[in-house]
Motif scaffolding. Structure first.
Motif, mmCIF file in Angstrom:
data_model
loop_
_atom_site.group_PDB
_atom_site.id
_atom_site.type_symbol
_atom_site.label_atom_id
_atom_site.label_comp_id
_atom_site.label_asym_id
_atom_site.label_seq_id
_atom_site.Cartn_x
_atom_site.Cartn_y
_atom_site.Cartn_z
ATOM 1 N N UNK A 150 59.350 15.175 41.675
ATOM 2 C CA UNK A 150 58.109 14.783 41.012
ATOM 3 C C UNK A 150 57.038 15.831 41.277
ATOM 4 N N UNK A 151 56.084 15.990 40.362
ATOM 5 C CA UNK A 151 54.942 16.863 40.625
ATOM 6 C C UNK A 151 54.043 16.232 41.687
ATOM 7 N N UNK A 152 53.675 17.014 42.693
ATOM 8 C CA UNK A 152 52.805 16.525 43.758
ATOM 9 C C UNK A 152 51.868 17.656 44.188
ATOM 10 N N UNK A 153 50.615 17.294 44.456
ATOM 11 C CA UNK A 153 49.658 18.312 44.881
ATOM 12 C C UNK A 153 48.542 17.652 45.685
ATOM 13 N N UNK A 154 47.876 18.446 46.504
ATOM 14 C CA UNK A 154 46.791 17.965 47.349
ATOM 15 C C UNK A 154 45.469 18.434 46.750
ATOM 16 N N UNK A 157 61.080 10.685 31.796
ATOM 17 C CA UNK A 157 61.910 10.935 32.975
ATOM 18 C C UNK A 157 62.855 12.104 32.714
ATOM 19 N N UNK A 158 63.419 12.153 31.496
ATOM 20 C CA UNK A 158 64.282 13.287 31.133
ATOM 21 C C UNK A 158 63.479 14.583 31.103
ATOM 22 N N UNK A 159 62.234 14.490 30.604
ATOM 23 C CA UNK A 159 61.379 15.680 30.551
ATOM 24 C C UNK A 159 61.043 16.163 31.954
ATOM 25 N N UNK A 203 54.765 14.096 27.708
ATOM 26 C CA UNK A 203 55.007 13.486 29.014
ATOM 27 C C UNK A 203 54.055 12.307 29.191
ATOM 28 N N UNK A 204 54.618 11.135 29.434
ATOM 29 C CA UNK A 204 53.816 9.950 29.761
ATOM 30 C C UNK A 204 54.138 9.593 31.209
ATOM 31 N N UNK A 205 53.198 9.902 32.091
ATOM 32 C CA UNK A 205 53.438 9.791 33.521
ATOM 33 C C UNK A 205 52.450 8.842 34.179
ATOM 34 N N UNK A 206 52.883 8.270 35.285
ATOM 35 C CA UNK A 206 51.991 7.435 36.087
ATOM 36 C C UNK A 206 51.464 8.276 37.239
#
Length: 306
Positions: A116-120, A258-260, A229-232
């Motif tokens: 998953x994309x994650x950043x601070x 999710x596939x994207x 992309x539809x993300x939470x």
């Protein structure tokens, strides 16, 4: 940010956002200024018009909790907005400084999130660290350094955010919340000052004085390589580092998004390989200077973006 009557500024902005019909008052046609009149706020809050005017003009500096609670109800303030009203009215401000250094333990946690994309993000919405997928998600931007600068100053933002107006409004409300938590923070003031000069859209939203911390939301992106992309989105407060949040995106299992994300992960892996073939000097030379970029004093920050 330097107003000597912050409470008055806030009250004026908030009553301008409330239509008479919202509080059960008759619509008497066009008004000279939007929203409620001062005498209407006073009437609905159960106080004299003179007292409310003195409060808004900064001549009354010590309202009671009861008065503030009545005004919050009249102006239809939500929990975050009411908390800010109480903070201003009672002169209660935290003394902790916003943290800008990302702890090694947090970096390990973030980089361990490989799917998953994650950043601070810091209090001024500076991107202090990002994993490979987050960098790939925001690849189309000229710089991945400050979320406000990216939204308001990079033309790509209009393509990337399916609803740019909503993204802009939420981002400014979140910055307002940070400025309330860390009043007179130099970095926040610098970002606000630069964007107010360079972006009329930002200046207009900032003047609305909406205090809305962003903790979670659904986002709709248009990525140039993986499509829609539809993300939470979840922003997890880092309690050991005031002002910092670990931001994480996820998709519904089995969905097209999710596939994207899987494809985005593969692209990020390829980019990691390519970045490994570029020398640090070449990478630094490719970055164009920007007046909103935070000082590069944080070794963790620099390491995380390579």
């Amino acid at each position: 940010m330097d107003s000597e009557n912050e409470l008055g500024d806030y009250l004026r902005a908030r009553r301008a956002a409330v239509a008479p019909a919202d509080v059960g008052l008759p619509d008497d046609g066009p008004r000279r200024v939007p929203g409620l009149r001062r005498d209407e706020v006073a009437l609905l809050a159960g106080m004299s018009t003179d007292y409310y005017i003195r409060l808004e003009q900064g001549r009354e500096r010590h309202p009671s909790e009861q008065v503030l609670r009545a005004i919050a109800g009249t102006l239809r303030l939500d929990d975050a907005a009411a908390t800010h009203l109480f903070r201003l009215g009672l002169s209660v401000f935290g003394k902790a400084a916003a943290a800008t250094t990302v702890a090694p333990e947090l970096l390990r946690l973030m980089n361990g999130m490989r799917d998953v994309p994650a950043f601070v993000v810091g209090a001024a919405q500076d991107v202090l660290a990002a994993n490979a997928m987050a960098r790939e998600l925001y690849r189309g931007f000229a710089r991945y350094d400050n979320l406000l600068r990216m939204i308001f100053l990079d033309p790509f933002a209009r393509e990337f955010y399916a609803d740019w107006d909503r993204a802009a409004r939420i981002a400014v409300g979140n910055l307002r919340a940070s400025s309330a938590q860390f009043p007179r923070d130099e970095r926040i003031e610098r970002v606000v000052g630069e964007l107010s000069v360079r972006s009329p859209a930002f200046a207009g939203l900032w003047a609305r004085y909406e205090v809305r911390p962003r903790t979670h939301e659904d986002k709709h992106f248009r990525h140039p390589r993986v499509g829609e992309l539809r993300l939470h989105f979840e922003a997890l407060a880092v309690t050991s580092a005031p002002g910092q949040h670990l931001s994480v995106y996820s998709a519904d299992p089995g969905s097209a998004s999710a596939d994207a994300l899987i494809l985005l992960g593969r692209l990020s892996e390829q980019e990691v390989v390519l970045r490994g073939q570029v020398t640090p000097a070449e990478e630094e030379e490719s970055r164009s200077p920007d007046p909103l970029s935070p000082p590069r004093k944080d070794a963790c920050h620099a390491a995380s973006l390579r």
